[in-house]
Design a protein around this motif. Structure first.
Motif, PDB file in Angstrom:
ATOM      1  N   THR A 127      -2.576   6.455   0.636  1.00  0.00           N
ATOM      2  CA  THR A 127      -3.895   6.382   1.272  1.00  0.00           C
ATOM      3  C   THR A 127      -4.668   7.627   0.858  1.00  0.00           C
ATOM      4  N   ALA A 128      -5.906   7.443   0.411  1.00  0.00           N
ATOM      5  CA  ALA A 128      -6.698   8.571  -0.084  1.00  0.00           C
ATOM      6  C   ALA A 128      -8.159   8.384   0.291  1.00  0.00           C
ATOM      7  N   HIS A 129      -8.803   9.482   0.678  1.00  0.00           N
ATOM      8  CA  HIS A 129     -10.243   9.494   0.913  1.00  0.00           C
ATOM      9  C   HIS A 129     -10.729  10.928   0.852  1.00  0.00           C
ATOM     10  N   CYS A 130     -12.042  11.107   0.792  1.00  0.00           N
ATOM     11  CA  CYS A 130     -12.597  12.458   0.698  1.00  0.00           C
ATOM     12  C   CYS A 130     -13.055  12.989   2.054  1.00  0.00           C
ATOM     13  N   VAL A 131     -12.551  12.400   3.128  1.00  0.00           N
ATOM     14  CA  VAL A 131     -12.846  12.903   4.466  1.00  0.00           C
ATOM     15  C   VAL A 131     -11.726  12.466   5.396  1.00  0.00           C
ATOM     16  N   GLY A 132     -11.463  13.279   6.402  1.00  0.00           N
ATOM     17  CA  GLY A 132     -10.464  12.937   7.411  1.00  0.00           C
ATOM     18  C   GLY A 132     -10.488  13.979   8.500  1.00  0.00           C
ATOM     19  N   PRO A 133      -9.857  13.700   9.640  1.00  0.00           N
ATOM     20  CA  PRO A 133      -9.803  14.700  10.706  1.00  0.00           C
ATOM     21  C   PRO A 133      -8.782  15.792  10.392  1.00  0.00           C
ATOM     22  N   LEU A 134      -9.053  16.986  10.856  1.00  0.00           N
ATOM     23  CA  LEU A 134      -8.048  18.053  10.805  1.00  0.00           C
ATOM     24  C   LEU A 134      -7.033  17.891  11.935  1.00  0.00           C
ATOM     25  N   LYS A 135      -7.498  17.404  13.089  1.00  0.00           N
ATOM     26  CA  LYS A 135      -6.670  17.351  14.298  1.00  0.00           C
ATOM     27  C   LYS A 135      -6.104  15.941  14.499  1.00  0.00           C
ATOM     28  N   MET A 136      -5.158  15.554  13.659  1.00  0.00           N
ATOM     29  CA  MET A 136      -4.606  14.213  13.750  1.00  0.00           C
ATOM     30  C   MET A 136      -3.785  13.994  15.025  1.00  0.00           C
ATOM     31  N   ASP A 137      -3.369  15.069  15.682  1.00  0.00           N
ATOM     32  CA  ASP A 137      -2.643  14.951  16.949  1.00  0.00           C
ATOM     33  C   ASP A 137      -3.580  14.805  18.140  1.00  0.00           C
ATOM     34  N   GLN A 166      -4.900  13.000   0.402  1.00  0.00           N
ATOM     35  CA  GLN A 166      -3.961  11.961   0.000  1.00  0.00           C
ATOM     36  C   GLN A 166      -2.663  12.072   0.794  1.00  0.00           C
ATOM     37  N   ILE A 167      -2.126  10.913   1.147  1.00  0.00           N
ATOM     38  CA  ILE A 167      -0.763  10.847   1.671  1.00  0.00           C
ATOM     39  C   ILE A 167      -0.025   9.726   0.951  1.00  0.00           C
ATOM     40  N   VAL A 168       1.228   9.954   0.673  1.00  0.00           N
ATOM     41  CA  VAL A 168       2.098   8.931   0.100  1.00  0.00           C
ATOM     42  C   VAL A 168       3.116   8.576   1.177  1.00  0.00           C
ATOM     43  N   THR A 169       3.079   7.330   1.622  1.00  0.00           N
ATOM     44  CA  THR A 169       3.935   6.915   2.729  1.00  0.00           C
ATOM     45  C   THR A 169       4.994   5.931   2.266  1.00  0.00           C
ATOM     46  N   GLU A 170       6.219   6.183   2.696  1.00  0.00           N
ATOM     47  CA  GLU A 170       7.296   5.210   2.507  1.00  0.00           C
ATOM     48  C   GLU A 170       7.091   4.076   3.508  1.00  0.00           C
ATOM     49  N   VAL A 171       7.140   2.832   3.017  1.00  0.00           N
ATOM     50  CA  VAL A 171       6.915   1.668   3.871  1.00  0.00           C
ATOM     51  C   VAL A 171       8.139   0.766   3.823  1.00  0.00           C
ATOM     52  N   ALA A 172       8.134  -0.263   4.658  1.00  0.00           N
ATOM     53  CA  ALA A 172       9.304  -1.137   4.747  1.00  0.00           C
ATOM     54  C   ALA A 172       9.544  -1.893   3.451  1.00  0.00           C
ATOM     55  N   ASP A 173       8.481  -2.440   2.851  1.00  0.00           N
ATOM     56  CA  ASP A 173       8.630  -3.245   1.639  1.00  0.00           C
ATOM     57  C   ASP A 173       7.289  -3.256   0.915  1.00  0.00           C
ATOM     58  N   ALA A 174       7.117  -2.321  -0.022  1.00  0.00           N
ATOM     59  CA  ALA A 174       5.832  -2.176  -0.695  1.00  0.00           C
ATOM     60  C   ALA A 174       5.483  -3.419  -1.513  1.00  0.00           C
ATOM     61  N   ALA A 175       6.465  -4.015  -2.182  1.00  0.00           N
ATOM     62  CA  ALA A 175       6.184  -5.200  -2.995  1.00  0.00           C
ATOM     63  C   ALA A 175       5.687  -6.346  -2.127  1.00  0.00           C
ATOM     64  N   LYS A 176       6.270  -6.495  -0.953  1.00  0.00           N
ATOM     65  CA  LYS A 176       5.820  -7.537  -0.026  1.00  0.00           C
ATOM     66  C   LYS A 176       4.405  -7.248   0.459  1.00  0.00           C
ATOM     67  N   MET A 177       4.097  -5.967   0.719  1.00  0.00           N
ATOM     68  CA  MET A 177       2.765  -5.605   1.199  1.00  0.00           C
ATOM     69  C   MET A 177       1.695  -5.905   0.154  1.00  0.00           C
ATOM     70  N   VAL A 178       2.000  -5.645  -1.122  1.00  0.00           N
ATOM     71  CA  VAL A 178       1.036  -5.945  -2.184  1.00  0.00           C
ATOM     72  C   VAL A 178       0.674  -7.422  -2.158  1.00  0.00           C
ATOM     73  N   ARG A 179       1.686  -8.276  -1.998  1.00  0.00           N
ATOM     74  CA  ARG A 179       1.453  -9.721  -1.994  1.00  0.00           C
ATOM     75  C   ARG A 179       0.743 -10.182  -0.720  1.00  0.00           C
ATOM     76  N   ASN A 180       0.967  -9.450   0.381  1.00  0.00           N
ATOM     77  CA  ASN A 180       0.456  -9.892   1.686  1.00  0.00           C
ATOM     78  C   ASN A 180      -0.726  -9.048   2.158  1.00  0.00           C
ATOM     79  N   TRP A 181      -1.366  -8.298   1.240  1.00  0.00           N
ATOM     80  CA  TRP A 181      -2.463  -7.412   1.633  1.00  0.00           C
ATOM     81  C   TRP A 181      -3.609  -8.237   2.225  1.00  0.00           C
ATOM     82  N   GLY A 182      -3.965  -7.922   3.440  1.00  0.00           N
ATOM     83  CA  GLY A 182      -4.988  -8.685   4.142  1.00  0.00           C
ATOM     84  C   GLY A 182      -4.418  -9.782   5.018  1.00  0.00           C
TER      85      GLY A 182
END
Length: 396
Positions: free
Chosen positions: A265-275, A340-356
């Motif tokens: 996930t990447a963008h040019c804005v985000g909160p500093l205080k995620m907690d 940017q954050i790189v997150t480990e997910v349950a099944d990335a290949a499945k997510m690509v197919r099921n995006w949306g």
């Protein structure tokens, strides 16, 4: 739960339940604690007829009425249930129940154009579905507010950003000062309007006068959702989760690396205080905007090892959702949007197919954006969807 008042009573019959609801007021949701066999059934009729959000707490061996609430939910009633011996679940129930009345008392500011799924961009449908008022603000009014910003205050804001950064990479002092002026004007606008959220569909038109990204960060750190690119679906997502959990969201673009079972996930804005507003600031760099190559944006370094929830409310009726863990954060980004954050997910290949999830259509931005929140909120989101008559679609 400083913004929740409990009206407490005991009811064994329907008319007693109706009297308690009348005492609490027309907009008060219901938290019912079942105490005996048939107790909930005896009082349920007026609650269900009222269409108030209903959360049922049913501890083990407190009766057999636990079999009914999710059947009522299948009938379209705004009902959820907590079947647990953990009394902390009562607090979670109240935390989620308060979202509905908070939405009804909210208003958001928008700069046209609005973007996203058609229902999310319709002020009339938003009012009918969520109860939120959408107020469109003219660019002329904001320009006047920009002109009225005190130069000394803008300089102090710019200095604070520069002092707090681990490094200022590309931006000049003038870039930061211009962005600080926008930030102060946005804060003043939200205060004047007493608004709980903001969407700006004209971001790119502001850039010659100052980038809004630092201002969006400040607002989110105050607990005010601020959605860039006029993304109304992301705005409603941040508003829901902010009311429910007291935390801001990181709205961003998604891309996959199935070789690492990862979703970026990447963008040019985000909160500093995620907690949340009382939490600590995440470290950040001050960078230029990656696509435009100028101005100033924060590159925020979020917490490695943090569990996250990635979600978006679409069409005002469906929460797309998945969970993951942050595994990588660049020391200094070299490609794509800055934070940017790189997150480990349950099944990335499945997510690509099921995006949306088979329910989301639209332009590239609408399909692309998701909002990331610290913490695993999947089960709470299921309860929240029940109370709002929405559905959950897991993307991963």
């Amino acid at each position: 739960l400083g913004n929740v008042e409990f009206v407490v009573g005991r009811a064994a019959k329907a008319d007693e339940a109706a009297a308690l609801m009348k005492q609490a007021g027309d907009q008060a949701p219901v938290l019912a604690v079942n105490l005996r066999i048939g107790g909930l059934l005896a009082v349920s009729a007026p609650i269900l007829e009222s269409a108030r959000p209903l959360a049922v707490f049913s501890a083990p061996a407190s009766g057999h009425d636990w079999m009914y609430p999710f059947r009522w939910r299948q009938q379209g009633k705004p009902v959820t249930m907590f079947t647990s011996s953990d009394y902390a679940e009562l607090e979670r129930a109240a935390r989620l129940l308060r979202v509905v009345p908070l939405l009804r008392h909210s208003r958001v500011i928008a700069f046209l154009p609005l973007r996203g799924t058609p229902p999310a961009c319709s002020p009339e449908k938003v009012k009918a579905r969520l109860g939120v008022d959408v107020v469109v603000v003219s660019q002329k009014r904001f320009d006047e507010m920009m002109d009225a910003v005190d130069p000394a205050r803008a300089q102090a804001e710019a200095d604070q950003w520069i002092r707090g950064a681990k490094q200022v990479v590309e931006p000049t002092s003038e870039d930061v000062l211009k962005a600080a002026r926008v930030s102060i004007a946005l804060g003043r606008l939200m205060d004047e309007e007493k608004a709980q959220g903001l969407a700006v569909g004209t971001c790119m038109g502001w850039l010659s006068r100052g980038f809004p990204c630092l201002g969006f960060t400040r607002l989110r750190d105050r607990g005010i959702p601020a959605s860039c690119e006029g993304d109304m679906d992301s705005l409603w997502t941040m508003l829901l989760f902010g009311f429910a959990f007291g935390i801001p969201g990181f709205q961003g673009n998604a891309t996959f690396d199935t070789s690492k079972n990862a979703l970026w996930t990447a963008h040019c804005v985000g909160p500093l205080k995620m907690d949340g507003p009382q939490g600590q600031d995440a470290p950040y760099l001050l960078r230029s905007h990656s696509e435009i190559g100028g101005g100033v944006v924060p590159e925020i370094q979020y917490r490695i090892g943090q569990k996250i929830t990635r979600t978006k409310l679409v069409n005002l009726d469906t929460l797309l959702i998945s969970t993951g863990t942050i595994r990588e954060v660049p020391a200094k980004s070299v490609r794509a949007c800055r934070t940017q954050i790189v997150t480990e997910v349950a099944d990335a290949a499945k997510m690509v197919r099921n995006w949306g999830g088979g329910v989301l259509e639209g332009d590239m931005m609408t399909l692309l954006h998701r909002v990331v929140f610290y913490g695993d909120h999947l089960q709470s989101a299921r309860h929240l969807a029940d109370l709002l008559n929405m559905r959950i679609v897991e993307e991963g």
